[in-house]
Structures are given as structure tokens and as C-alpha cells.
Design a protein around this motif. Structure first.
Motif, PDB file in Angstrom:
ATOM      1  N   LYS A  68      -1.692  -5.046   2.384  1.00  0.00           N
ATOM      2  CA  LYS A  68      -2.540  -4.748   3.501  1.00  0.00           C
ATOM      3  C   LYS A  68      -3.694  -4.193   3.421  1.00  0.00           C
ATOM      4  O   LYS A  68      -4.657  -4.171   4.360  1.00  0.00           O
ATOM      5  N   PHE A  69      -3.835  -3.369   2.490  1.00  0.00           N
ATOM      6  CA  PHE A  69      -4.965  -2.383   2.603  1.00  0.00           C
ATOM      7  C   PHE A  69      -5.948  -3.266   1.901  1.00  0.00           C
ATOM      8  O   PHE A  69      -7.400  -2.526   2.084  1.00  0.00           O
ATOM      9  N   GLN A  70      -5.938  -4.031   1.127  1.00  0.00           N
ATOM     10  CA  GLN A  70      -7.084  -4.723   0.475  1.00  0.00           C
ATOM     11  C   GLN A  70      -8.225  -5.400   1.345  1.00  0.00           C
ATOM     12  O   GLN A  70      -9.475  -5.420   1.159  1.00  0.00           O
ATOM     13  N   ASP A  71      -7.961  -5.861   2.513  1.00  0.00           N
ATOM     14  CA  ASP A  71      -9.009  -6.478   3.537  1.00  0.00           C
ATOM     15  C   ASP A  71      -9.361  -5.218   4.495  1.00  0.00           C
ATOM     16  O   ASP A  71     -10.462  -5.429   5.232  1.00  0.00           O
ATOM     17  N   GLN A 114       1.940  15.781   5.353  1.00  0.00           N
ATOM     18  CA  GLN A 114       2.586  14.888   4.453  1.00  0.00           C
ATOM     19  C   GLN A 114       2.659  13.422   4.977  1.00  0.00           C
ATOM     20  O   GLN A 114       2.589  12.459   4.026  1.00  0.00           O
ATOM     21  N   CYS A 115       2.402  13.207   6.082  1.00  0.00           N
ATOM     22  CA  CYS A 115       2.337  11.699   6.452  1.00  0.00           C
ATOM     23  C   CYS A 115       1.209  11.047   6.259  1.00  0.00           C
ATOM     24  O   CYS A 115       1.140   9.853   6.499  1.00  0.00           O
ATOM     25  N   ALA A 138       3.976   6.476   9.947  1.00  0.00           N
ATOM     26  CA  ALA A 138       4.485   6.737  11.350  1.00  0.00           C
ATOM     27  C   ALA A 138       6.189   7.340  11.186  1.00  0.00           C
ATOM     28  O   ALA A 138       6.374   8.061  11.963  1.00  0.00           O
ATOM     29  N   ASP A 139       6.877   6.632  10.136  1.00  0.00           N
ATOM     30  CA  ASP A 139       8.349   7.043  10.183  1.00  0.00           C
ATOM     31  C   ASP A 139       8.565   8.466   9.687  1.00  0.00           C
ATOM     32  O   ASP A 139       9.222   9.329  10.334  1.00  0.00           O
ATOM     33  N   TYR A 175      -5.373   4.668  10.306  1.00  0.00           N
ATOM     34  CA  TYR A 175      -4.399   3.625  10.635  1.00  0.00           C
ATOM     35  C   TYR A 175      -3.186   4.013  10.619  1.00  0.00           C
ATOM     36  O   TYR A 175      -2.699   4.819   9.479  1.00  0.00           O
ATOM     37  N   MET A 176      -2.171   3.677  11.530  1.00  0.00           N
ATOM     38  CA  MET A 176      -0.854   4.090  11.577  1.00  0.00           C
ATOM     39  C   MET A 176       0.040   3.001  10.686  1.00  0.00           C
ATOM     40  O   MET A 176      -0.353   1.715  10.706  1.00  0.00           O
ATOM     41  N   SER A 177       0.806   3.367   9.974  1.00  0.00           N
ATOM     42  CA  SER A 177       1.741   2.347   9.525  1.00  0.00           C
ATOM     43  C   SER A 177       2.478   1.170  10.169  1.00  0.00           C
ATOM     44  O   SER A 177       2.642   0.081   9.618  1.00  0.00           O
TER      45      SER A 177
END
Length: 386
Positions: A10-13, A275-276, A23-24, A381-383
Motif C-alpha cells: 500500500k505504500f508503493q503508490d 513508537q507508533c 493505530a493499534d 497516514y493512520m494504519s
């Protein structure tokens, strides 16, 4: 978050560099704070907005019930926009401008942490003009050192923060004569990225002495605010992703002698969000010199200034290579020699286009980004939105 847990596909674009927030992990960290602070009656936690003011991050923190520690009018506005109640907002800082004080007064925030008599006089005057009473706590400089970087100590007599302890009674006496001021507490903060609980014990001992001095003058405060300062493990973000909140809160519970009815307030920032967050950057070039091999990436100190400013360490991982390690200096594109994230570190053999994660960057990363060299600010961006 371990390397394999990043959604690399998902990072590639996405345009790099950008900040990615797990977020978790943020919610797990907040749950640990609630659990450990909740064991002790009267413990209240305010999140230090200066660490990270991303609206999506603030929304999750608000949902966990934390208050806000603000050091500017803009941070008060960001807190209110995120839904944090004004009754949970404290406002600190040595240089509060008139418009910022007005925001605090207009919204009836919980408390102003006052750092000088001139500031106190201004707040009283402005509160009088509005027909309001400002709740204040005095930030005292306890002259307690902290085992941390010299640039992030705040509790020594030589630092610009706080009121000298010798002036404590004088300042309280002056405040008592101001009709639009209500003194409700004492405020302290000795520094940041503190991992030695002995530093917090030393602060507790100093506060205990001050409280005894106040009681000799028949003064008891409603609350004590000990600031924040708890550090994180930058070396092991996967194995030690949640700070030792148990030892932190237990230290205060055991060492600080609160009076009946007194509440204790904390202002945690880095420990909540560091850390998140990771800075995701793309490798532009591999440059082989006669002495070193450079991995030149598209992130620079405009996106994460801590390594240049504090010589801070951040673990770096190659998310797209499983080849044998090689040794690199990881550097950015800024036209400054200090634009270096790490020197002589081992990464899986790196090629143009590889994505690197600069870890433990959730605190003092995105919020300190600049547009030097006319660069774009990084997105966050949030996960759970990718």
C-alpha cells in the motif's frame, strides 16, 4: 511494529516521504497508560500536544480520555477541535502572547501554568477585563537535573523555564492579592527522554520539601503537576514498543507525599506517540565513495530534524529488501552537511526505489517538519485508513 507488519504494497503508490502511524499500537499504549494510572486515585494524564498534533492521532488520544498539555494558542485550538474538553486543558510556556491567553480565558481552560510574575500580572489584567477568574499553577524550577540530552533538560536553575524556588512564597503572596487569579497548584517539568526512575524520585523529594515549606505557612495546593519526561526505547522499537508506565506511575505513588484531596497531574508526550510512528522514505540513489557507501533518500531533516538537532538515534529498516546486509550512511537531499539520519549502519542491501522506515518517529517528527528548501510537508497516514 515489526518490519514484516508494514503494509509495503500500500505504500508503493503514496508520495514519499510520509509518516505512518500504527493505530493499534497507539491504542495499546493508551490502554497501558489508563490501566497503570488508573491504579492510583487522583492521577490525571494530559497529553503533551507538542509531541504530535496530527488530528487523527489527537482523535484517538481524545477517545482514550486524556486531557491536553498545550504550549501555544494553536495547540489549545487543536485540542478543542479534536474534542478534548477545555476542563482538561493546561496551558504552559514561558512566552504566552495576549491572544493565546485570551483563548485560554474564553474557553475556561483547567489551568494556566504560570512561569513568571510579569506573566501572572498580565493574566490577572486580562481576566479582569473579561470578568473572569483565571486558575493558575506556578511552574517552579526545582533545580533537579535529568539524565538526558543537554538540549532537553528543563529543571535546572540555568534553564529559562519556571520560577526560582526561593521566590515561591513571594509569588503566591502576590497572587493572593490579585482579584482575578485563583492559585490551584504547583507545576514542575525536569526534562525529556528520561529512563532513570531515580530522576523522578529526586523530583518527588524536592516537591515533598516544598509542600512542607508551604504547610508551615498554612498553604495547601489543590493539585500537583509533575510534567512528563518519560522516555522510550529507540534501540528496540519492536521488542519494547510500550514504555514502562508501571514503574513511572508507581514511582510517584510511592515517593510523592500527596495531601488528602490533592490530585496529581502528568503531561506525557513522547511516551504516548513515539513508537507508533515511522517516517517512510524512498531510496533515490546508492552512492559509493572511496571511504563510504551512501544511501541517499528523499526524506531530509525537514521531515525529521531530531538526528540533526540532537544527534538522536532512530532505528532504520529496509522494508523491501531481504538481501544480505551492507553498511551505509543514510542521508537526505537537503543542502546541509547535517542532513544525515545515520552513519555506518547495517541495512539489507539497498537499491534505488527501496522503501526505508525510520522508526520511533511519532514524537517530534511530523510536528517539527519545515519547508526549508521549499520542500513539501510530509503527509501523515493512520494504519486503519490505508
Amino acid at each position: 511494529m515489526a518490519k514484516g507488519q508494514f503494509p509495503v504494497e500500500k505504500f508503493q503508490d503514496l508520495r514519499t516521504p510520509f509518516y505512518y502511524y500504527d493505530a493499534d499500537l497507539l491504542r495499546q499504549t493508551l490502554q497501558a497508560i489508563q490501566q497503570e494510572a488508573g491504579k492510583h486515585e487522583g492521577f490525571n494524564v494530559h497529553y503533551a500536544i507538542k509531541a504530535n498534533a496530527n488530528p487523527k492521532v489527537l482523535r484517538i488520544i481524545r477517545q482514550a480520555g486524556l486531557g491536553a498539555d498545550c504550549v501555544s494558542g494553536g495547540e489549545i485550538e487543536a485540542s478543542l477541535k479534536a474534542g478534548i474538553p477545555a476542563s482538561k486543558i493546561v496551558f504552559a510556556g514561558v512566552g504566552k502572547a495576549d491572544w493565546e491567553i485570551n483563548i485560554g480565558l474564553d474557553n475556561d481552560i483547567f489551568c494556566f501554568n504560570v512561569e513568571s510574575i510579569p506573566e501572572l500580572e498580565v493574566i490577572n489584567e486580562m481576566a479582569s477585563a473579561k470578568g473572569k477568574t483565571a486558575r493558575v499553577a506556578f511552574r517552579l524550577n526545582p533545580n533537579v537535573g535529568a539524565h538526558t540530552h543537554a538540549n532537553i533538560t528543563t529543571g535546572l536553575a540555568e534553564n529559562k523555564f519556571g520560577i526560582d524556588m526561593r521566590d515561591m512564597l513571594k509569588v503566591i503572596e502576590e497572587a493572593d492579592g490579585m482579584p482575578n487569579i485563583k492559585v490551584v497548584g504547583l507545576h514542575f517539568h525536569i526534562g525529556s527522554q528520561i529512563l532513570d526512575m531515580g530522576d523522578f524520585e529526586a523530583l518527588c523529594n524536592r516537591i515533598n520539601e516544598l509542600q512542607m515549606e508551604l504547610e508551615r505557612h498554612h498553604i495547601v495546593m489543590e493539585h500537583i503537576n509533575v510534567g512528563g519526561g518519560l522516555g522510550v526505547d529507540y534501540q528496540h522499537p519492536n521488542r519494547l514498543s510500550i514504555p514502562d508506565f508501571k514503574s513511572y506511575f508507581d514511582t510517584y505513588a510511592k515517593k510523592l507525599k500527596l495531601r488528602p484531596g490533592q490530585t496529581l497531574h502528568f503531561e506525557l508526550g513522547r511516551a504516548v506517540v513515539a513508537q507508533c510512528g515511522s517516517l517512510i522514505t524512498r531510496t533515490l540513489y546508492i552512492k559509493e565513495g572511496s571511504v563510504k557507501k551512501f544511501a541517499i533518500v528523499d526524506a531530509g531533516f525537514t521531515d525529521l530534524i531530531r538526528p540533526a538537532l540532537y544527534q538522536a538515534y532512530h532505528k532504520i529498516e529496509n522494508l523491501t529488501s531481504n538481501e544480505e546486509p551492507d553498511t551505509y550512511d543514510v542521508v537526505g537531499p537537503i543542502c546541509e552537511s547535517t542532513d544525515v539520519f545515520a552513519k555506518q549502519i547495517d541495512l539489507n542491501r539497498t537499491h534505488r526505489g527501496d522503501l526505508l522506515a525510520i522508526r520511533s518517529a511519532g514524537a517530534y517528527g511530523e510536528i517539527m517538519a519545515s519547508q526549508y528548501n521549499c520542500r513539501l510537508l510530509p503527509q501523515g497516514y493512520m494504519s486503519d485508513e490505508l
